[in-house]
Write a protein that holds these residues in place. Structure first.
Motif, PDB file in Angstrom:
ATOM      1  N   TYR A  34      22.821  -3.268  40.562  1.00 40.34           N
ATOM      2  CA  TYR A  34      23.743  -4.086  39.786  1.00 40.34           C
ATOM      3  C   TYR A  34      24.060  -5.430  40.445  1.00 40.34           C
ATOM      4  N   ASN A  35      23.412  -5.703  41.567  1.00 42.21           N
ATOM      5  CA  ASN A  35      23.564  -6.976  42.264  1.00 42.21           C
ATOM      6  C   ASN A  35      25.027  -7.294  42.597  1.00 42.21           C
ATOM      7  N   ILE A  36      25.696  -6.301  43.192  1.00 44.53           N
ATOM      8  CA  ILE A  36      27.059  -6.490  43.670  1.00 44.53           C
ATOM      9  C   ILE A  36      27.102  -6.042  45.132  1.00 44.53           C
ATOM     10  N   THR A  37      28.189  -6.341  45.805  1.00 37.98           N
ATOM     11  CA  THR A  37      28.304  -5.965  47.209  1.00 37.98           C
ATOM     12  C   THR A  37      29.042  -4.629  47.336  1.00 37.98           C
ATOM     13  N   ILE A  38      28.933  -4.041  48.504  1.00 36.73           N
ATOM     14  CA  ILE A  38      29.655  -2.799  48.780  1.00 36.73           C
ATOM     15  C   ILE A  38      31.161  -3.055  48.728  1.00 36.73           C
ATOM     16  N   ASP A  39      31.581  -4.215  49.208  1.00 35.16           N
ATOM     17  CA  ASP A  39      33.007  -4.564  49.120  1.00 35.16           C
ATOM     18  C   ASP A  39      33.460  -4.643  47.663  1.00 35.16           C
ATOM     19  N   ASP A  40      32.589  -5.148  46.785  1.00 36.38           N
ATOM     20  CA  ASP A  40      32.926  -5.224  45.359  1.00 36.38           C
ATOM     21  C   ASP A  40      33.148  -3.837  44.774  1.00 36.38           C
ATOM     22  N   ILE A  41      32.223  -2.915  45.044  1.00 34.48           N
ATOM     23  CA  ILE A  41      32.289  -1.585  44.428  1.00 34.48           C
ATOM     24  C   ILE A  41      33.498  -0.798  44.934  1.00 34.48           C
ATOM     25  N   LYS A  42      33.941  -1.086  46.151  1.00 35.95           N
ATOM     26  CA  LYS A  42      35.098  -0.393  46.712  1.00 35.95           C
ATOM     27  C   LYS A  42      36.400  -1.148  46.485  1.00 35.95           C
ATOM     28  N   SER A  43      36.312  -2.314  45.856  1.00 32.77           N
ATOM     29  CA  SER A  43      37.499  -3.135  45.633  1.00 32.77           C
ATOM     30  C   SER A  43      38.361  -2.576  44.504  1.00 32.77           C
ATOM     31  N   LYS A  44      39.496  -3.188  44.313  1.00 34.71           N
ATOM     32  CA  LYS A  44      40.413  -2.795  43.239  1.00 34.71           C
ATOM     33  C   LYS A  44      40.079  -3.509  41.927  1.00 34.71           C
ATOM     34  N   SER A  45      39.008  -4.279  41.898  1.00 35.22           N
ATOM     35  CA  SER A  45      38.634  -5.058  40.719  1.00 35.22           C
ATOM     36  C   SER A  45      38.445  -4.174  39.496  1.00 35.22           C
TER      37      SER A  45
END
Length: 111
Positions: A34-45
């Motif tokens: 999905y071309n996202i970072t590990i920080d993105d997937i674990k974020s509150k977004s």
């Protein structure tokens, strides 16, 4: 990760190190697809660009491991009820959305 001591993946009980490696592999594969970072997937977004991969990852971890809902929640800094809702949402989307089902199958095949 605190809270995860030993878990079962498939039919084998594995030490914490192996379980964490498997979790990291699932997350890394999802992020890559999905071309996202590990920080993105674990974020509150709550953006769909991040939410959908997070839901898929939770679903894969639930059905391909014997991790508890609490343990999956720990991985994503979420409550077990969030994991329950993610699994329900993903199951519904897998039944109704063909493209989503293909994305899910691609991820599972990489494992």
């Amino acid at each position: 990760m605190p809270g995860i001591k030993k878990a079962k993946i498939g039919f084998k009980t594995m030490p914490k190190k192996k379980v964490l490696q498997y979790i990291d592999t699932v997350i890394a594969n999802t992020c890559e697809q999905y071309n996202i970072t590990i920080d993105d997937i674990k974020s509150k977004s709550r953006k769909s660009v991040v939410t959908i991969p997070r839901l898929l990852t939770m679903h894969i971890l639930r059905y391909n491991t014997l991790l508890t809902l609490d343990e999956i929640g720990i991985v994503f800094n979420r409550d077990h009820t969030t994991v329950i809702n993610a699994i329900k949402s993903t199951s519904n989307m897998l039944e109704t959305d063909y493209d989503f089902k293909e994305e899910y199958q691609k991820l599972v095949m990489k494992l």
